[in-house]
Structures are given as C-alpha cells and as structure tokens.
Motif scaffolding. Structure first.
Motif, PDB file in Angstrom:
ATOM      1  N   GLU A   1     -36.148 -12.024  14.097  1.00  0.00           N
ATOM      2  CA  GLU A   1     -36.212 -13.498  14.091  1.00  0.00           C
ATOM      3  C   GLU A   1     -36.607 -14.042  12.729  1.00  0.00           C
ATOM      4  O   GLU A   1     -36.413 -15.217  12.455  1.00  0.00           O
ATOM      5  CB  GLU A   1     -37.225 -13.980  15.148  1.00  0.00           C
ATOM      6  N   LYS A   2     -37.232 -13.201  11.911  1.00  0.00           N
ATOM      7  CA  LYS A   2     -37.675 -13.671  10.590  1.00  0.00           C
ATOM      8  C   LYS A   2     -37.134 -12.744   9.514  1.00  0.00           C
ATOM      9  O   LYS A   2     -37.885 -11.968   8.914  1.00  0.00           O
ATOM     10  CB  LYS A   2     -39.210 -13.651  10.514  1.00  0.00           C
ATOM     11  N   PRO A   3     -35.808 -12.803   9.266  1.00  0.00           N
ATOM     12  CA  PRO A   3     -35.231 -11.880   8.277  1.00  0.00           C
ATOM     13  C   PRO A   3     -35.793 -12.130   6.875  1.00  0.00           C
ATOM     14  O   PRO A   3     -36.203 -13.243   6.550  1.00  0.00           O
ATOM     15  CB  PRO A   3     -33.736 -12.202   8.344  1.00  0.00           C
ATOM     16  N   LEU A   4     -35.813 -11.067   6.091  1.00  0.00           N
ATOM     17  CA  LEU A   4     -36.374 -11.153   4.733  1.00  0.00           C
ATOM     18  C   LEU A   4     -35.286 -11.537   3.731  1.00  0.00           C
ATOM     19  O   LEU A   4     -34.179 -10.999   3.775  1.00  0.00           O
ATOM     20  CB  LEU A   4     -36.947  -9.788   4.325  1.00  0.00           C
ATOM     21  N   GLU A   5     -35.616 -12.437   2.830  1.00  0.00           N
ATOM     22  CA  GLU A   5     -34.690 -12.815   1.766  1.00  0.00           C
ATOM     23  C   GLU A   5     -34.679 -11.700   0.713  1.00  0.00           C
ATOM     24  O   GLU A   5     -35.686 -11.427   0.064  1.00  0.00           O
ATOM     25  CB  GLU A   5     -35.127 -14.148   1.146  1.00  0.00           C
ATOM     26  N   ILE A   6     -33.532 -11.069   0.588  1.00  0.00           N
ATOM     27  CA  ILE A   6     -33.406  -9.925  -0.325  1.00  0.00           C
ATOM     28  C   ILE A   6     -33.745 -10.319  -1.771  1.00  0.00           C
ATOM     29  O   ILE A   6     -34.281  -9.516  -2.527  1.00  0.00           O
ATOM     30  CB  ILE A   6     -31.961  -9.359  -0.260  1.00  0.00           C
ATOM     31  N   ASN A   7     -33.459 -11.559  -2.132  1.00  0.00           N
ATOM     32  CA  ASN A   7     -33.683 -11.979  -3.525  1.00  0.00           C
ATOM     33  C   ASN A   7     -35.137 -12.315  -3.824  1.00  0.00           C
ATOM     34  O   ASN A   7     -35.483 -12.509  -4.991  1.00  0.00           O
ATOM     35  CB  ASN A   7     -32.804 -13.190  -3.853  1.00  0.00           C
ATOM     36  N   LYS A   8     -35.982 -12.370  -2.776  1.00  0.00           N
ATOM     37  CA  LYS A   8     -37.383 -12.724  -3.022  1.00  0.00           C
ATOM     38  C   LYS A   8     -38.367 -11.655  -2.552  1.00  0.00           C
ATOM     39  O   LYS A   8     -39.521 -11.651  -2.989  1.00  0.00           O
ATOM     40  CB  LYS A   8     -37.717 -14.029  -2.294  1.00  0.00           C
ATOM     41  N   ALA A   9     -37.949 -10.792  -1.652  1.00  0.00           N
ATOM     42  CA  ALA A   9     -38.887  -9.839  -1.047  1.00  0.00           C
ATOM     43  C   ALA A   9     -39.508  -8.924  -2.099  1.00  0.00           C
ATOM     44  O   ALA A   9     -38.829  -8.491  -3.036  1.00  0.00           O
ATOM     45  CB  ALA A   9     -38.151  -9.000  -0.005  1.00  0.00           C
ATOM     46  N   GLU A  10     -40.809  -8.664  -1.924  1.00  0.00           N
ATOM     47  CA  GLU A  10     -41.473  -7.698  -2.809  1.00  0.00           C
ATOM     48  C   GLU A  10     -41.056  -6.284  -2.406  1.00  0.00           C
ATOM     49  O   GLU A  10     -40.526  -6.074  -1.311  1.00  0.00           O
ATOM     50  CB  GLU A  10     -42.994  -7.844  -2.677  1.00  0.00           C
ATOM     51  N   ARG A  11     -41.356  -5.322  -3.282  1.00  0.00           N
ATOM     52  CA  ARG A  11     -40.948  -3.940  -3.013  1.00  0.00           C
ATOM     53  C   ARG A  11     -41.483  -3.449  -1.664  1.00  0.00           C
ATOM     54  O   ARG A  11     -40.778  -2.842  -0.876  1.00  0.00           O
ATOM     55  CB  ARG A  11     -41.448  -3.026  -4.141  1.00  0.00           C
ATOM     56  N   ARG A  12     -42.769  -3.747  -1.394  1.00  0.00           N
ATOM     57  CA  ARG A  12     -43.370  -3.261  -0.144  1.00  0.00           C
ATOM     58  C   ARG A  12     -42.679  -3.890   1.072  1.00  0.00           C
ATOM     59  O   ARG A  12     -42.614  -3.295   2.140  1.00  0.00           O
ATOM     60  CB  ARG A  12     -44.878  -3.505  -0.117  1.00  0.00           C
ATOM     61  N   GLU A  13     -42.133  -5.107   0.909  1.00  0.00           N
ATOM     62  CA  GLU A  13     -41.401  -5.739   2.017  1.00  0.00           C
ATOM     63  C   GLU A  13     -40.008  -5.124   2.154  1.00  0.00           C
ATOM     64  O   GLU A  13     -39.543  -4.868   3.273  1.00  0.00           O
ATOM     65  CB  GLU A  13     -41.280  -7.245   1.768  1.00  0.00           C
ATOM     66  N   LEU A  14     -39.368  -4.868   1.034  1.00  0.00           N
ATOM     67  CA  LEU A  14     -38.033  -4.244   1.084  1.00  0.00           C
ATOM     68  C   LEU A  14     -38.090  -2.907   1.821  1.00  0.00           C
ATOM     69  O   LEU A  14     -37.172  -2.553   2.569  1.00  0.00           O
ATOM     70  CB  LEU A  14     -37.496  -4.029  -0.341  1.00  0.00           C
ATOM     71  N   LEU A  15     -39.190  -2.176   1.595  1.00  0.00           N
ATOM     72  CA  LEU A  15     -39.316  -0.853   2.216  1.00  0.00           C
ATOM     73  C   LEU A  15     -39.421  -0.927   3.737  1.00  0.00           C
ATOM     74  O   LEU A  15     -39.295   0.080   4.421  1.00  0.00           O
ATOM     75  CB  LEU A  15     -40.536  -0.121   1.653  1.00  0.00           C
ATOM     76  N   ARG A  16     -39.665  -2.100   4.260  1.00  0.00           N
ATOM     77  CA  ARG A  16     -39.785  -2.251   5.714  1.00  0.00           C
ATOM     78  C   ARG A  16     -38.441  -2.526   6.383  1.00  0.00           C
ATOM     79  O   ARG A  16     -38.345  -2.570   7.600  1.00  0.00           O
ATOM     80  CB  ARG A  16     -40.767  -3.373   6.036  1.00  0.00           C
ATOM     81  N   ILE A  17     -37.409  -2.700   5.585  1.00  0.00           N
ATOM     82  CA  ILE A  17     -36.083  -3.000   6.140  1.00  0.00           C
ATOM     83  C   ILE A  17     -35.366  -1.685   6.470  1.00  0.00           C
ATOM     84  O   ILE A  17     -35.260  -0.808   5.604  1.00  0.00           O
ATOM     85  CB  ILE A  17     -35.247  -3.807   5.120  1.00  0.00           C
ATOM     86  N   PRO A  18     -34.908  -1.510   7.716  1.00  0.00           N
ATOM     87  CA  PRO A  18     -34.163  -0.286   8.050  1.00  0.00           C
ATOM     88  C   PRO A  18     -32.994  -0.096   7.094  1.00  0.00           C
ATOM     89  O   PRO A  18     -32.288  -1.054   6.762  1.00  0.00           O
ATOM     90  CB  PRO A  18     -33.676  -0.552   9.485  1.00  0.00           C
ATOM     91  N   GLY A  19     -32.819   1.130   6.636  1.00  0.00           N
ATOM     92  CA  GLY A  19     -31.711   1.416   5.721  1.00  0.00           C
ATOM     93  C   GLY A  19     -32.099   1.306   4.258  1.00  0.00           C
ATOM     94  O   GLY A  19     -31.284   1.608   3.383  1.00  0.00           O
ATOM     95  N   ILE A  20     -33.331   0.846   3.984  1.00  0.00           N
ATOM     96  CA  ILE A  20     -33.766   0.754   2.579  1.00  0.00           C
ATOM     97  C   ILE A  20     -34.939   1.703   2.353  1.00  0.00           C
ATOM     98  O   ILE A  20     -36.011   1.557   2.947  1.00  0.00           O
ATOM     99  CB  ILE A  20     -34.152  -0.693   2.209  1.00  0.00           C
ATOM    100  N   GLY A  21     -34.709   2.681   1.492  1.00  0.00           N
ATOM    101  CA  GLY A  21     -35.755   3.625   1.112  1.00  0.00           C
ATOM    102  C   GLY A  21     -36.269   3.287  -0.276  1.00  0.00           C
ATOM    103  O   GLY A  21     -35.813   2.317  -0.894  1.00  0.00           O
ATOM    104  N   PRO A  22     -37.209   4.093  -0.799  1.00  0.00           N
ATOM    105  CA  PRO A  22     -37.782   3.791  -2.116  1.00  0.00           C
ATOM    106  C   PRO A  22     -36.734   3.648  -3.221  1.00  0.00           C
ATOM    107  O   PRO A  22     -36.813   2.728  -4.042  1.00  0.00           O
ATOM    108  CB  PRO A  22     -38.700   4.989  -2.376  1.00  0.00           C
ATOM    109  N   LYS A  23     -35.726   4.500  -3.240  1.00  0.00           N
ATOM    110  CA  LYS A  23     -34.699   4.402  -4.311  1.00  0.00           C
ATOM    111  C   LYS A  23     -33.883   3.121  -4.161  1.00  0.00           C
ATOM    112  O   LYS A  23     -33.562   2.455  -5.139  1.00  0.00           O
ATOM    113  CB  LYS A  23     -33.766   5.619  -4.267  1.00  0.00           C
TER     114      LYS A  23
END
Ligand code: SF4
Length: 391
Positions: free
Chosen positions: A321-343
C-alpha cells in the motif's frame, strides 16, 4: 581397506555437515557405512565437494573426519557411541600425507576437518591440531583449512587452531540449553559449545593486530539441526542474531533434521528441507539487509511460513500500500524491496546520480528482475506495477 577407502568411508558420512557453500557430491543417503570396496570413481565422489570459499573462490574441498569413533551419544548423530557400523580412524601424520598426495594430484585443494571424540574433547582437539601443524609447518600446505573446535576443547587450543585455520566452527546444534537436552543430553550448551564461540571473539579482540598465517584471524560459523529438538525458527534466529551481533559469527548453517537408523530419534519425522531455505533467507536478511528479528513474519508458533519468502512476506505487509519511490529511497530502504540485493541497491544509487529512473526499462538495464520489484515501487511518482503491462 586402503587409505583411500578409509577416507571415502569417513567423508561419505559427512553430508549432514554443511560447510562453505558446498554442494555434496554424495548420494544424500545416510545410514550405515558404505561397502568397503569403492570403484575409483566412487572413492572420488565420496570425498570431493565443490565448494565456494568465503572469498568467492571455487575449490575442491575435502570434507572429512579424522575419526568416526565417538564416545558421545548425541541422539541425532550417525557416529554416536554404540551405533553399529564400521568405524575408521586416521593418525595425524597418515592423514596429512594422504591429503597432500590428493592435493598434489589436484583432487583436493582445501580441507574441512572434524572428528568423533575419543578420550575427551581436549585430546581429540590435539589430534586435529597435530594434523593441521603437520600440514602447515612440515608439509607446507598453504591452502584453505576449516577446522572444527571440539566440545571440551581448552581456550589455548582454540587460539592455536585459529592460528592455523582460515575458518573455525563448533556446532551448537540447538538454540539453547533446554533444546539441546532433547538432542544431546550429555553435551553442555554453555560450557562446551557456546563458550568456545565467545573465546574466538575474545582472542580476536585481545590481538587486533594479529595477521596470522594468511593475514587475518579466521572467520567463525556454526550449525543447527533445524527441527531436531522441536524448537521454533524464532529460537534458532534469536541465537543466530545474537551470535552475529556479539561474536561476529559469519553465518549459521541449518541442516533440516533427518532421522538416522539405530539412533533414539530414528522414528522422528524428517523436517521439510524448505525450512532450511527459509531460515537461510531470514538469517541473510538479519545479517546483510538491515532487518530486525521483530520484523520477521513469524507465525504464532514462532516458525516462518514455509510457502513464502520472508522478505516478500514483509513487503506484502508493509510496501504493497505504500510503495517506495525508487528515485528517493535510501540504500537501507532499497534493500527491503523484493528483488533488490546489495549490488542492485548500489547500482540504483549510482544510476540515480546520472539522472532520474523513470520506468521499469531503466531498472531492467541494471539487471533487476522487474516482475519482483514492480508491485512495491514508484518510478518518478507512478506505480511501477501499472507499467508491467507494457512488458
Ligand atoms: S560428539 Fe559429535 S560425533 Fe560424537 S555423537 Fe555427538 S555429534 Fe556425533
């Protein structure tokens, strides 16, 4: 039986022991010892395990025991005292020379060495130490060594082991004292298993400048028998999380319980191997993705749901219900998105420095599987899953 038969015999029973990122080359069968006569191909298959080392290098790892004779009686173990099968034992010199022959023939490049216990843990630890000393100091072996700490070992022995090894480990098997009583009532959870893991970190911290034989102290791992003591995933991950945070445990291995004939647990049902997989996923979320234990999607019984990847379960609950904006999310938030790993997270941050990511094509160019990511992100303010129809 020649020494290679002995080695194949000892190694062929080690498939319950996970080490490095190895794929067992054995049949997956447990139980009584295999026949004495191996074909040359079978001998090779019984002890060669392709494995990925912590530095990413692929090696042929010889995973074996110095001895399958054991005076202990752990309920889950094929080597427990009194179980009826043929035992075998190497002397340190004999084993070290055999390993070097295999090494020179390019049949084994690294070694993972454990042992059953005879005449006490300290005595058995000395046998492993003697073997490692011969390999390193007399025979000049410079390759990878993962050495087991024996229950009952002394602190000085652990320190010497650390000076010779690339990795040391001791298997906790269960997450706490109460659970271990169900698996191995004569093993001391705190004194014999947990304390050596703390010693390893104490030794590292007391000599931070130590550079060892290969420039650093060895890493530490442990293993649990998942489901062997009816423990929950919450219990296993609580202990794992504590160890990773407090004694720098590199990783925990989980071995789904499988009953072994002629042991007290022979009639206990096998545990679904998928449970191992979910435990690994959750432990990596704790170690590498900034998740807290409380965020794991535990069921009421303390277990992770088997059908769902824990990161996906978290995202469905929190990001749908609250998707993350890819252009603003911090690294720690990006890591919480399925399909996105550290690299992937680092690639997104680098790409953002060059300009806005406006659609899924931009993510696909970064090597990201867009079908996994799309339900949980916005791209330049627009829901990405609505763009999926274009693909
Ligand atoms: S001490 Fe180790 S080898 Fe011996 S019975 Fe227990 S788990 Fe098996």
């Amino acid at each position: 039986m020649d020494t290679l038969d002995t080695l194949a015999d000892l190694s062929g029973q080690m498939e319950l022991e996970h080490a490095e990122e190895s794929r067992s080359s054995t049949s997956g069968q447990t139980g009584p010892a295999k026949p004495a006569c191996f074909t040359p191909k079978e001998k090779r298959a019984a002890f060669v395990h392709p494995a990925q080392l912590p530095n990413g290098k692929q090696v042929k790892l010889l995973k074996t025991l110095l001895s399958s004779a054991c005076e202990r009686d752990c309920y889950y173990c094929p080597f427990r005292a009194g179980r009826d099968f043929r035992r075998a034992t190497f002397k340190p010199q004999e084993f070290a020379e055999l390993f070097m022959k295999l090494n020179q023939a390019d049949m084994a490049q690294g070694i993972f060495l454990s042992s059953g216990i005879a005449a006490g843990g300290a005595n058995t630890q000395n046998k492993i130490l003697d073997t490692a000393e011969i390999l390193r100091n007399k025979l000049g072996f410079r390759g990878y060594m993962h050495l087991k700490i024996m229950p009952g070992a002394e602190k000085g022995q652990v320190e010497r082991l650390m000076q010779l090894a690339d990795r040391v480990s001791i298997n906790l098997e269960a997450p706490n004292t109460e659970r271990l009583k169900k698996l191995a009532p004569h093993k001391g959870f705190i004194d014999e298993l947990f304390r050596p893991l703390k010693w390893v970190e104490e030794i590292r911290q007391s000599q931070p400048a130590y550079r060892g034989w290969n420039g650093r102290w060895p890493s530490t791992v442990t293993q649990f028998v998942a489901g062997g003591s009816d423990e929950s995933d919450l219990e296993l991950l609580t202990t794992t999380d504590w160890l990773m945070k407090n004694v720098r445990l590199k990783r925990a291995y989980f071995s789904a319980f499988r009953p072994i004939s002629d042991t007290p647990l022979e009639n206990k049902a096998a545990v679904d191997p998928l449970r191992e997989h979910r435990l690994y996923q959750a432990s990596f979320l704790l170690r590498d993705y900034g998740f807290d234990l409380e965020e794991m999607p535990f069921l009421q019984n303390g277990n992770l749901p088997l059908p769902t990847d824990p990161k996906l379960a978290w995202a469905q609950r929190n990001l749908k219900e609250k998707p993350l904006e890819i252009n603003k999310a911090e690294r720690r938030e990006l890591l919480r998105i399925p399909g996105i790993g550290p690299k992937n997270a680092d690639a997104i941050l680098a790409a953002r420095r060059a300009g806005k990511l406006r659609d899924l094509t931009a993510l696909r160019r970064l090597g990201i599987v867009i079908a996994r990511v799309a339900p949980f992100v916005l791209l330049d303010g627009r829901r990405a899953d609505q763009q999926l129809v274009m693909f």
